[in-house]
Write a protein that holds these residues in place. Structure first.
Motif, mmCIF file in Angstrom:
data_model
loop_
_atom_site.group_PDB
_atom_site.id
_atom_site.type_symbol
_atom_site.label_atom_id
_atom_site.label_comp_id
_atom_site.label_asym_id
_atom_site.label_seq_id
_atom_site.Cartn_x
_atom_site.Cartn_y
_atom_site.Cartn_z
ATOM 1 N N ALA A 159 7.917 6.433 -30.501
ATOM 2 C CA ALA A 159 9.156 7.200 -30.339
ATOM 3 C C ALA A 159 9.123 8.021 -29.056
ATOM 4 C CB ALA A 159 9.374 8.104 -31.548
ATOM 5 N N ARG A 160 7.973 8.589 -28.735
ATOM 6 C CA ARG A 160 7.864 9.373 -27.502
ATOM 7 C C ARG A 160 7.997 8.468 -26.283
ATOM 8 N NH1 ARG A 160 4.282 11.352 -23.632
ATOM 9 N NH2 ARG A 160 4.774 13.496 -22.984
ATOM 10 N N ASP A 161 7.386 7.286 -26.321
ATOM 11 C CA ASP A 161 7.525 6.351 -25.208
ATOM 12 C C ASP A 161 8.989 5.986 -24.989
ATOM 13 O OD1 ASP A 161 4.838 6.344 -24.702
ATOM 14 O OD2 ASP A 161 4.436 4.442 -25.737
ATOM 15 N N GLN A 162 9.695 5.740 -26.067
ATOM 16 C CA GLN A 162 11.106 5.392 -25.964
ATOM 17 C C GLN A 162 11.901 6.549 -25.367
ATOM 18 O OE1 GLN A 162 12.850 4.237 -29.701
ATOM 19 N NE2 GLN A 162 14.890 3.966 -28.861
ATOM 20 N N SER A 163 11.602 7.757 -25.803
ATOM 21 C CA SER A 163 12.295 8.928 -25.282
ATOM 22 C C SER A 163 12.016 9.115 -23.799
ATOM 23 C CB SER A 163 11.856 10.176 -26.056
ATOM 24 O OG SER A 163 12.418 11.344 -25.512
ATOM 25 N N PHE A 164 10.758 8.879 -23.373
ATOM 26 C CA PHE A 164 10.410 9.032 -21.965
ATOM 27 C C PHE A 164 11.143 8.008 -21.104
ATOM 28 C CE2 PHE A 164 7.713 8.016 -18.287
ATOM 29 C CZ PHE A 164 7.623 9.265 -17.705
ATOM 30 N N GLN A 165 11.197 6.771 -21.565
ATOM 31 C CA GLN A 165 11.896 5.743 -20.798
ATOM 32 C C GLN A 165 13.391 6.049 -20.692
ATOM 33 O OE1 GLN A 165 10.429 3.528 -18.986
ATOM 34 N NE2 GLN A 165 8.434 4.169 -19.767
ATOM 35 N N GLN A 166 13.960 6.576 -21.762
ATOM 36 C CA GLN A 166 15.371 6.954 -21.714
ATOM 37 C C GLN A 166 15.585 8.105 -20.733
ATOM 38 O OE1 GLN A 166 17.088 7.882 -25.527
ATOM 39 N NE2 GLN A 166 18.992 8.648 -24.668
ATOM 40 N N MET A 167 14.677 9.068 -20.740
ATOM 41 C CA MET A 167 14.770 10.189 -19.811
ATOM 42 C C MET A 167 14.717 9.704 -18.373
ATOM 43 S SD MET A 167 12.600 12.115 -17.676
ATOM 44 C CE MET A 167 10.953 12.024 -18.367
ATOM 45 N N ARG A 168 13.809 8.772 -18.083
ATOM 46 C CA ARG A 168 13.710 8.247 -16.720
ATOM 47 C C ARG A 168 14.960 7.470 -16.342
ATOM 48 N NH1 ARG A 168 10.144 8.823 -13.365
ATOM 49 N NH2 ARG A 168 11.024 7.072 -12.204
ATOM 50 N N ALA A 214 14.207 5.179 -9.939
ATOM 51 C CA ALA A 214 13.807 3.864 -9.442
ATOM 52 C C ALA A 214 12.580 3.408 -10.212
ATOM 53 C CB ALA A 214 13.509 3.917 -7.949
ATOM 54 N N ARG A 215 12.540 2.145 -10.582
ATOM 55 C CA ARG A 215 11.392 1.617 -11.302
ATOM 56 C C ARG A 215 10.180 1.523 -10.374
ATOM 57 N NH1 ARG A 215 13.178 -3.698 -14.530
ATOM 58 N NH2 ARG A 215 10.923 -3.676 -14.916
ATOM 59 N N LEU A 216 9.009 1.596 -10.963
ATOM 60 C CA LEU A 216 7.751 1.383 -10.251
ATOM 61 C C LEU A 216 7.019 0.254 -10.970
ATOM 62 C CD1 LEU A 216 5.878 2.480 -7.954
ATOM 63 C CD2 LEU A 216 4.714 3.794 -9.748
ATOM 64 N N PRO A 217 7.307 -0.989 -10.589
ATOM 65 C CA PRO A 217 6.791 -2.133 -11.355
ATOM 66 C C PRO A 217 5.386 -2.553 -10.946
ATOM 67 C CG PRO A 217 8.261 -2.914 -9.650
ATOM 68 C CD PRO A 217 8.227 -1.408 -9.518
ATOM 69 N N VAL A 218 4.546 -1.597 -10.565
ATOM 70 C CA VAL A 218 3.153 -1.867 -10.208
ATOM 71 C C VAL A 218 2.303 -0.733 -10.772
ATOM 72 C CG1 VAL A 218 3.734 -3.120 -8.093
ATOM 73 C CG2 VAL A 218 3.347 -0.652 -7.988
ATOM 74 N N GLY A 219 0.993 -0.949 -10.803
ATOM 75 C CA GLY A 219 0.087 0.099 -11.238
ATOM 76 C C GLY A 219 -0.048 1.189 -10.195
ATOM 77 N N TRP A 220 -0.617 2.334 -10.616
ATOM 78 C CA TRP A 220 -0.703 3.467 -9.703
ATOM 79 C C TRP A 220 -1.568 3.170 -8.488
ATOM 80 C CZ3 TRP A 220 2.757 7.015 -9.941
ATOM 81 C CH2 TRP A 220 3.319 7.393 -11.168
ATOM 82 N N GLY A 221 -2.648 2.421 -8.669
ATOM 83 C CA GLY A 221 -3.494 2.100 -7.521
ATOM 84 C C GLY A 221 -2.753 1.304 -6.473
ATOM 85 N N LYS A 222 -2.024 0.286 -6.908
ATOM 86 C CA LYS A 222 -1.257 -0.506 -5.950
ATOM 87 C C LYS A 222 -0.149 0.329 -5.325
ATOM 88 C CE LYS A 222 0.934 -4.972 -5.254
ATOM 89 N NZ LYS A 222 1.204 -6.311 -5.840
ATOM 90 N N ALA A 223 0.432 1.241 -6.110
ATOM 91 C CA ALA A 223 1.471 2.111 -5.568
ATOM 92 C C ALA A 223 0.917 2.984 -4.441
ATOM 93 C CB ALA A 223 2.064 2.972 -6.676
ATOM 94 N N LEU A 224 -0.299 3.479 -4.594
ATOM 95 C CA LEU A 224 -0.917 4.244 -3.516
ATOM 96 C C LEU A 224 -1.082 3.391 -2.262
ATOM 97 C CD1 LEU A 224 -3.678 6.314 -5.346
ATOM 98 C CD2 LEU A 224 -1.609 7.196 -4.295
ATOM 99 N N SER A 225 -1.468 2.132 -2.440
ATOM 100 C CA SER A 225 -1.571 1.225 -1.291
ATOM 101 C C SER A 225 -0.216 1.015 -0.643
ATOM 102 C CB SER A 225 -2.164 -0.115 -1.734
ATOM 103 O OG SER A 225 -3.479 0.038 -2.217
ATOM 104 N N GLN A 226 0.818 0.826 -1.456
ATOM 105 C CA GLN A 226 2.161 0.631 -0.913
ATOM 106 C C GLN A 226 2.684 1.894 -0.232
ATOM 107 O OE1 GLN A 226 4.615 -0.830 -4.126
ATOM 108 N NE2 GLN A 226 3.684 -2.868 -4.078
ATOM 109 N N ALA A 227 2.128 3.049 -0.587
ATOM 110 C CA ALA A 227 2.509 4.302 0.061
ATOM 111 C C ALA A 227 1.788 4.502 1.392
ATOM 112 C CB ALA A 227 2.213 5.486 -0.858
#
Length: 289
Positions: free
Chosen positions: A180-189, A196-209
């Protein structure tokens, strides 16, 4: 760093200080791994109650390094300054604009009086709040001096505190609370302006940054049953957090069971049980500019 409207600051700071106390050994270990011998400046984004800033101040004390904390909430900055300032006199706090995380973070940090760049920029559980998380990482990377590093902490595994069957309602209550919390968080986002979606893991996101030599590691916060008072309080706070997100996602019987677990005056309060525990895993992601 986000909206601070209608916050009960006394209660909020009490929760943050309690979390600092619970997590102190693990945070000290994380800080010890992050601070390198040549580091002289640390910039922490998001003040909390100052527990992490205090750990950085202790780690830099021998070298005379400086810790700078920025946030949008004066109440948090005051608490962080007091907590970390008790460890070192080389800690400064600076208030930035409420929209600083969305546009011109580097400029806002400098305007607030903080250094333009640091050897280590650190943000714990901050980036997932930003509408465009990749853009947020790029803005944080601008605060890192060449050769320095950006480190973020984000959630690894979901926190668990309850046995599978608590004797109230049906077994598996905690798994349904988490869903239920996951659903609420996704709705909040989804409802955030500019989300904007971030369809990669955090490590790859750091590389893309634009960061290199990206690595990640996780750490456990493992407090088995039976818990001391600090641990039992953490369990109660966790369930109270889940309750705030449960209204639209749980069956009435689950809500009734949860209400009994968080009722501090009731016979079924989770904080009075000797079989609750606290187990979670968070992940540190680090990249070099």
């Amino acid at each position: 760093m986000h909206s601070h409207d209608n916050i009960d600051w006394d209660a909020h700071l009490e929760r943050l200080r309690a979390a600092d106390e619970l997590n102190a050994p693990e945070i000290a270990e994380v800080v010890g791994k992050l601070v390198r011998p040549g580091d002289r400046t640390v910039l922490e984004i998001g003040a909390g109650a100052g527990g992490t800033a205090a750990a950085f101040a202790a780690a830099l004390a021998e070298s005379g390094g400086e810790v700078t904390v920025v946030d949008t909430a004066p109440e948090l900055l005051a608490a962080a300054g007091e907590r970390a300032g008790a460890v070192s006199d080389r800690v400064t706090v600076h208030a930035v604009r409420a929209d600083a995380a969305e546009d011109g973070l580097a400029e806002a940090v400098v305007q607030a009086g903080a250094p333009a760049q640091a050897d280590l920029v650190f943000a714990a559980f901050v980036v997932h709040h930003l509408p465009d998380q990749l853009a947020g990482l790029r803005r944080l990377a601008e605060l890192v001096r060449p050769g320095g590093r950006l480190a973020i902490i984000e959630f690894g595994l979901q926190t668990r505190v309850l046995p599978d069957d608590v004797g109230l309602g049906e077994p598996g209550l905690e798994a349904r609370l988490i869903a239920a919390r996951d659903q609420s968080f996704q709705q909040m986002r989804a409802e955030m302006d500019g989300s904007a979606r971030l369809p990669v893991g955090w490590g790859k996101a750091l590389s893309q940054a634009g960061l290199s030599d990206v690595r990640s590691w996780s750490y456990l916060v493992d407090r088995p049953a039976p818990l001391d008072e600090v641990g039992r309080s953490a369990v109660l706070r966790r369930l109270q957090l889940l309750r705030r997100h449960a209204e639209d996602g749980l069956a009435p019987a689950d809500l009734e069971a949860l209400d009994q677990l968080v009722d501090e005056s009731g016979e079924h309060c989770a904080a009075n049980r000797d079989d609750v525990y606290y187990l979670t895993a968070n992940t540190v992601h680090v990249g070099t500019r």
